[in-house]
Design an enzyme around this catalytic site. Structure first.
Site, PDB file in Angstrom:
ATOM      1  N   THR A  76     -25.248 -27.562  -2.117  1.00 24.13           N
ATOM      2  CA  THR A  76     -25.476 -28.879  -1.460  1.00 24.13           C
ATOM      3  C   THR A  76     -27.656 -28.818  -0.685  1.00 24.13           C
ATOM      4  O   THR A  76     -27.025 -29.437  -0.639  1.00 24.13           O
ATOM      5  CB  THR A  76     -24.741 -27.650   0.152  1.00 24.13           C
ATOM      6  OG1 THR A  76     -25.044 -26.025  -0.308  1.00 24.13           O
ATOM      7  CG2 THR A  76     -23.544 -27.397  -0.259  1.00 24.13           C
TER       8      THR A  76
ATOM      9  N   GLY B  57     -36.946 -23.641   4.595  1.00 23.58           N
ATOM     10  CA  GLY B  57     -36.066 -24.894   5.117  1.00 23.58           C
ATOM     11  C   GLY B  57     -36.077 -26.142   3.710  1.00 23.58           C
ATOM     12  O   GLY B  57     -37.093 -26.638   3.365  1.00 23.58           O
TER      13      GLY B  57
ATOM     14  N   GLU C  79     -35.341 -31.284   5.636  1.00 22.54           N
ATOM     15  CA  GLU C  79     -36.671 -32.458   6.451  1.00 22.54           C
ATOM     16  C   GLU C  79     -37.319 -32.818   5.217  1.00 22.54           C
ATOM     17  O   GLU C  79     -37.421 -34.081   4.967  1.00 22.54           O
ATOM     18  CB  GLU C  79     -36.666 -31.765   7.269  1.00 22.54           C
ATOM     19  CG  GLU C  79     -36.093 -32.669   8.341  1.00 22.54           C
ATOM     20  CD  GLU C  79     -37.037 -31.448   9.319  1.00 22.54           C
ATOM     21  OE1 GLU C  79     -36.787 -32.717  10.307  1.00 22.54           O
ATOM     22  OE2 GLU C  79     -36.844 -30.143  10.246  1.00 22.54           O
TER      23      GLU C  79
END
Lengths: 770, 169
Positions: free
Chosen positions: A667, A734, A737
Site C-alpha cells: 500500500t 507520513g 503527500e
C-alpha cells in the site's frame, strides 16, 4: 494566524530545547521499529474484495425511504446581490418538493474554521451560507431544488430565474498583488524569515540565479463526486458523507445548526478519493438545511461543475527564488518570495515558502509570502499543500544553479545537504536525503545523463533526464484516539473515527495492532469512519498513520495494566508489574521469563469478563517542536520531447523516499506512486482556468481539467531507505503527500536537459516548447 | 420495453430522461456502477451492454431495451468466487479508494474481447499484421478512457496484463 500564535509556539520551542529528549514522545524508540511480524510485509488491502465487487458503499449509495434529490443553482456573478428571484416555475414543476433560497432557508451558522485550536472544526470558509441576497463568489449557491427524482430536481433548477445587481469584483491576480496582505504566520511557522543578511550575500556571491516560477490553480478532482445522504430524526442529524474529517464535520454541523455535539452522526466508511477536497463545504450544510425544511431525507451529489464551483482547490502561485553560491556550490543565500490567492474568508494556507527552510544548509535566508485577496471561492488543502508548488520553484532553481555552476545537480544537493535544521539549528530526528538520491540515481541510471542539454536525440525526439528533491514535514495530531476491545476468544478489535480514502488505513493499523498485541493478523479487526467511534483528527497533513499508531500504542499500555489488574494473583504473571510484561502469543508474558504467560482469553475467563475495552490517545506532539522532522525524497525522470510538436512523453519516473520505516510495502508503493502521478499531472496538464473578467471557472469538467490517463503514466519505480525515525511511532513518518512534491520540478528539469529550454510556468504544455 | 440486467428482467425507467447509470444506481439499487462525472469523461460508469463496454451515463436506460446489461455485481461467480481480474486487481493493488475500480474492471473485460477479435488502436503499429500484440502501451491506450485519480495506474495495467496472459495460456 497571529503574532500571539508565533509567540506561543516560539516559547514552547525555546523551553523544549532545554528538555531532555527522553522526556518527550518518542524519547524511547518504539520497540516495534525492529520487532515486526505483520508490519513491513506486502499485505493486500482488506477492503479490496468489497471494492472490486462494487460492494463498498459510498455516501451517495446509502438506501433511504422517501428520499428527495437536490440540485443546486449557482450564481453567475462574482460580487453583488440578488435583485430578483423567481422560483415559481421551479416550484410548479413536476416532482419538485421544495425550492430553498435565502428567503426561506433556516438559520445557518457560519462554519467554525479548521485550525489547531479546535480539532472538531472543519470550515473552509467563514462566509454566511444562504442567509442574505449577497453574492460573494461566482458559483455560490443561490437556490437548492429538492425533487422526487434527480431528473426532476435538475429540471427544476433550470427553471429558477435570478437577476443580479452586479458590483465591482476583484478577480484579477495581477491587480490584486498591489494590495496583497502578509500574514504573520504560515501554519505553525512565522511567515517572515530573515537570517544572515541574504541580500548582501546575493549581491556579493560568485554565482547567483534569480527567477520567477508560476504554478496554476489546481483542483483535486477525486473520481467520486462530493456527496451526502442526510436525514433528520427526532431533532438529530444523520449524515452519510464522503469526508476526510468525520468528527470535524459532525462538530461543525452541530455548531452550525445549534445542536449538541452528540446530536450529529456522521458516517463515512469509504471515501472515493479526497486529496484534501473532501472536507466540509456548503453542499452538506445546504443539504442538511433543505432536509430540515422539507422534513424528508435528502441526497446531494455534486455534479462535476458544482464541485468546481463549491469546493476549493490549490491557489495559483507566483514564486521568486534567488540562490547565491560560491564556486564550490555552497549556498550562501536562499531567497523565496511569492504570492498566492487566499481570500480573507478562506481558511487553508498554501505555505509554499516553508519548503526551502529545511532542505539545504544555506548561510542566509530571506523568505516571506503574500496573499492576494480576491472575490473567489475559498481554497482547500490539496495533496502536499505548500511543498508541492514550493518544491517546483526551489528545485527548478537548484537545477538552474547547478547548470550555472557546471555541476551535476545531485552533487549540488550533496554539498548543501543539511546536517541539522538550517534555520532553527534543531537536530534532525532522522534524515537521509542523499541516501535516497543514491538509491534513485542507481535505479534510473543517472550516469547515462548528458550534462550538456539538448545533446541526446532519437529521430524527432530529444531525450533528457532530471532530478529534484521532494519534502514534507512530519505531523502527529493530538487527540486521535482508538478503542481496543479484547473479546472472550482473545481477539482484538480496534475502533476509531479515522478515514479510508485509499490509503489503506485499516489495513495498516490491523498489521500494527497485531504486532503490538502479539496476535496473528486474522485475530484483529479494525473499524473506522464513523463519528460514534472514538475521536480521530482529520486525514490530512500525512498525519493519520502516526496519530493512530500513537493512539494504539497508548491504548496497548492501558490494556496491559488493565489485564494485569484482572489477572490478579492466580496467574503465572503474579507479582509482575505491567512494565515487566509484554504482549506475545495472544496474551501477556514476562519479559524476563517468557515461560510465564497467560492468554487474553484465559485472563478474561478467570475474571468473569466477556470483553475488555480500553481507549488510548495520541498526546501532544511536542517532538515536532524539539526536532526537525521532515521526510525527503529524490525524484528522477527520463522523458522525450518532440522537436516538431513539443509533445512531452515521460518514459520513466523513479521516486526514492526517506520517510522512516515503511509499514506495508504494497500500500505504501501505491501511495507514493499515486502522489507522483498527481505530480505528473501538475507538471504536464493540470490547470484550472479562471475567466478573470467574471471570476468564473471555465474548466469545470474532466474533459477540460486534464488529469493523467493510463497512456500518460509510465512504469514508476518506488524505492525507500527504510531507515527508522527513532522519534516516531513505529519509526514511520507520513507518506501520503510527499509523493507529489518535487515531481513537477524533476520533469521540468528533464525537459531542460532534453531541450535546453527552461520553462518556469506550469503546466509544461506544448506551446511553451515550440 | 424489455431490459435485462445481469440476466434478470428489470423494471423499465418511468421517465425518458433517466440514464442507464441512474437507473442502475437509483432505481435498481445496483450501486457497484459508479458515477464520476456524468458526462462521459471518466469511465467510472462503464458497464457491458451485450458484451460491449458503454458509458452508462451517456446511455439512456431506454436505449438498453432488448439488451442485456452486465454490471460489476455479476462478475464474480454465484459462489462468490472472484473473477480472475478482480483477484489480480487485489494482488497488484490496482486500486486505492476503489471508486473507479468497477469501471476499470468492466472496461478491461470488454477490452480483452476487443483485442481478441483484432480491433486496432491508436498505438497499434502494424494494422495488417493480424491481431495486435498485447503490450503495455496497447493496454494503456485502450484503458485511457477510465480515469483514476488515486494513481493506481501501474497496478491496474499489471492486473490486466495478468488476466490477458492467463486467458492466452
Amino acid at each position: 494566524m497571529t503574532k500571539l500564535q508565533n509567540a506561543i509556539i516560539g516559547g514552547v520551542r525555546a523551553v523544549l530545547g532545554h528538555v531532555p529528549a527522553s522526556w518527550l514522545p518518542g524519547g524511547t524508540p518504539d520497540p516495534l521499529i525492529d520487532k515486526r511480524v505483520s508490519l513491513g510485509g506486502q499485505q493486500s488491502r482488506i477492503d479490496g474484495p468489497d471494492k472490486v465487487r462494487g460492494a463498498a458503499r459510498f455516501a451517495a449509495e446509502v438506501p433511504m425511504e422517501n428520499l428527495l434529490y437536490a440540485a443546486f443553482v449557482h450564481s453567475t456573478i462574482a460580487r453583488g446581490r440578488i435583485a430578483d428571484l423567481d422560483v415559481s416555475a421551479a416550484e410548479a414543476a413536476p416532482g419538485v418538493a421544495l425550492v430553498m433560497t435565502y428567503r426561506n432557508a433556516p438559520k445557518i451558522g457560519v462554519p467554525p474554521p479548521i485550525g489547531i485550536t479546535n480539532l472538531k472544526a472543519a470550515g473552509n470558509h467563514t462566509l454566511p451560507i444562504m442567509q442574505d441576497p449577497e453574492i460573494r463568489w461566482n458559483g455560490q449557491v443561490v437556490a437548492v431544488v429538492l425533487a422526487e427524482t434527480r431528473e426532476q430536481a435538475e429540471h427544476g433548477a433550470a427553471l429558477v430565474r435570478v437577476r443580479y445587481d452586479a458590483a465591482p469584483a476583484r478577480t484579477r491576480f495581477e491587480e490584486g498583488k498591489a494590495s496583497a496582505y502578509t500574514p504573520e504566520s504560515m501554519l505553525v511557522e512565522r511567515n517572515r524569515l530573515d537570517k544572515g543578511d541574504a541580500s548582501r550575500k546575493l549581491a556579493e556571491a560568485a554565482f547567483t540565479i534569480d527567477a520567477v516560477y508560476t504554478t496554476p490553480w489546481e483542483n483535486h478532482n477525486p473520481i467520486e463526486p462530493h456527496a451526502a445522504t442526510l436525514v433528520w430524526r427526532e431533532g438529530k442529524l444523520i449524515v452519510h458523507d464522503a469526508t476526510q474529517m468525520v468528527h470535524g464535520t459532525a462538530g461543525s454541523l452541530a455548531n452550525i445548526f445549534g445542536l449538541k455535539a452528540g446530536d450529529v452522526h456522521v458516517s463515512s466508511p469509504y471515501v472515493g478519493g479526497g486529496f484534501g477536497a473532501k472536507g466540509l463545504w456548503d453542499h452538506q450544510i445546504l443539504g442538511a438545511a433543505a432536509a430540515k425544511l422539507a422534513g424528508r431525507p435528502v441526497r446531494v451529489t455534486l455534479s462535476r461543475a458544482s464541485m468546481h464551483r463549491l469546493v476549493g482547490g490549490r491557489t495559483q502561485t507566483e514564486q521568486r527564488v534567488a540562490l547565491a553560491a560560491d564556486a564550490d556550490g555552497k549556498l550562501k543565500a536562499l531567497l523565496h518570495h511569492g504570492y498566492g490567492v487566499k481570500p480573507l474568508h478562506s481558511v487553508c494556507d498554501e505555505g509554499f515558502s516553508l519548503t526551502g527552510r529545511s532542505l539545504y544548509a544555506s548561510e542566509s535566508f530571506d523568505v516571506v509570502q503574500h496573499y492576494v485577496d480576491l472575490d473567489l471561492l475559498a481554497n482547500s488543502f490539496m495533496r502536499g499543500p505548500g511543498e508541492t508548488p514550493g518544491t517546483f520553484a526551489i528545485e527548478c532553481a537548484m537545477d538552474e544553479l547547478a547548470d550555472a555552476l557546471g555541476m551535476d545537480p545531485i552533487e549540488l544537493r550533496r554539498c548543501n545537504a543539511a546536517s541539522r535544521d538550517p534555520v532553527s539549528g534543531a537536530p534532525h530526528s532522522q534524515n537521509a536525503m542523499m541516501e535516497a538520491y543514491d538509491l534513485g540515481a542507481a535505479r534510473i541510471g543517472w550516469d547515462r545523463r548528458m550534462a550538456k542539454p539538448g545533446t541526446r536525440r532519437e529521430g524527432e525526439w530529444l531525450i533528457g533526464m532530471g532530478c529534484a528533491t521532494g519534502t514534507f514535514p512530519f505531523t502527529r495530531m493530538p487527540g486521535t484516539s482508538v478503542r481496543i476491545t479484547i473479546d472472550a476468544a482473545g481477539g482484538a478489535h480496534v475502533a476509531s473515527a479515522a478515514h479510508e480514502m485509499g490509503m489503506g488505513t485499516a489495513t495498516v493499523q490491523r498489521q500494527h495492532a497485531a504486532d503490538r498485541l502479539g496476535l496473528p493478523l486474522d485475530r484483529v479487526t479494525v473499524i473506522i469512519g464513523d463519528s460514534s467511534l472514538p475521536f480521530a483528527s482529520f486525514a490530512g497533513g500525512s498525519s493519520q498513520t502516526a496519530s493512530l499508531a500513537a493512539a494504539i500504542s497508548a491504548a496497548s499500555g492501558k490494556l496491559a495494566t488493565e489485564l494485569m489488574r484482572l489477572a490478579g494473583n492466580d496467574t503465572p504473571l503474579a507479582g509482575l508489574k505491567s512494565s515487566e510484561v509484554e504482549f506475545a502469543d495472544g496474551g501477556l508474558r514476562s519479559v524476563e521469563d517468557p515461560a510465564r504467560h497467560e492468554s487474553f482469553a484465559s485472563i478474561l475467563r478467570r475474571s468473569g469478563r466477556g470483553e475488555l475495552s480500553v481507549v488510548g490517545e495520541s498526546g501532544a506532539p511536542l517532538e515536532i517542536l524539539k526536532y526537525s522532522m521532515h521526510s525527503t525524497s529524490a525524484n528522477f525522470c527520463e522523458l522525450r520531447v518532440s522537436e516538431i510538436t513539443g509533445e512531452i512523453r515521460v518514459d520513466r519516473l523513479v521516486g526514492a523516499f526517506d520517510c522512516g520505516r515503511i509499514l506495508n510495502a504494497k500500500t505504501a508503493t501505491s501511495q507514493f506512486k499515486g502522489g507522483m502521478i498527481m505530480g505528473l499531472g501538475m507538471a504536464l496538464t493540470e490547470e484550472t482556468l479562471l475567466d478573470e473578467r467574471t471570476g468564473r471557472i471555465m474548466s469545470t469538467s474532466l474533459a477540460d481539467y486534464h488529469v493523467p490517463v493510463h497512456l500518460d503514466v509510465p512504469d514508476i519505480d518506488v524505492l525507500w531507505t527504510d531507515i527508522p525515525d527513532p522519534r516516531t511511532p513505529l519509526g514511520a513518518r507520513g507518506i501520503g503527500e510527499i509523493g507529489t512534491t518535487g515531481v513537477a520540478a524533476a520533469i521540468a528539469n528533464a525537459v531542460f536537459n532534453a531541450t535546453g529550454k527552461r520553462v518556469r510556468d506550469l503546466p509544461l504544455t506544448l506551446d511553451k516548447l515550440i | 420495453m424489455s431490459i435485462r440486467v445481469n440476466g434478470m428482467e428489470v423494471l423499465p425507467p418511468d421517465d425518458a430522461r433517466v440514464s442507464l447509470l441512474d437507473h442502475l444506481r437509483e432505481h435498481l439499487h445496483l450501486s457497484g456502477t459508479k458515477k464520476g462525472c456524468d458526462q462521459g469523461a471518466c469511465g467510472a460508469c462503464t458497464v457491458l451492454l451485450d458484451g460491449n463496454r458503454v458509458l452508462s451515463c451517456l446511455t439512456l436506460a431506454a436505449q438498453a431495451d432488448g439488451s442485456n446489461v452486465q454490471t460489476i455485481e455479476a462478475l464474480a461467480a454465484e459462489s462468490g468466487a472472484l473473477h480472475a481480474l478482480q483477484r489480480a486487481f487485489i494482488e497488484h493493488d490496482g486500486l486505492q479508494c476503489g471508486y473507479c475500480t468497477p469501471g476499470q474492471i468492466c472496461s478491461a473485460i470488454a477490452m480483452a474481447e476487443e483485442l481478441r477479435r483484432g480491433d486496432p488502436s491508436y498505438v497499434t503499429l502494424d494494422l495488417a499484421a493480424g491481431p495486435p500484440v498485447v503490450t503495455r502501451a496497447e493496454i494503456r491506450e485502450r484503458m485511457s478512457g477510465n480515469l483514476c485519480r488515486c494513481g493506481a495506474h501501474n497496478g491496474i495495467v499489471e492486473a490486466i496484463e495478468d488476466m490477458l496472459v492467463e486467458t492466452a495460456a
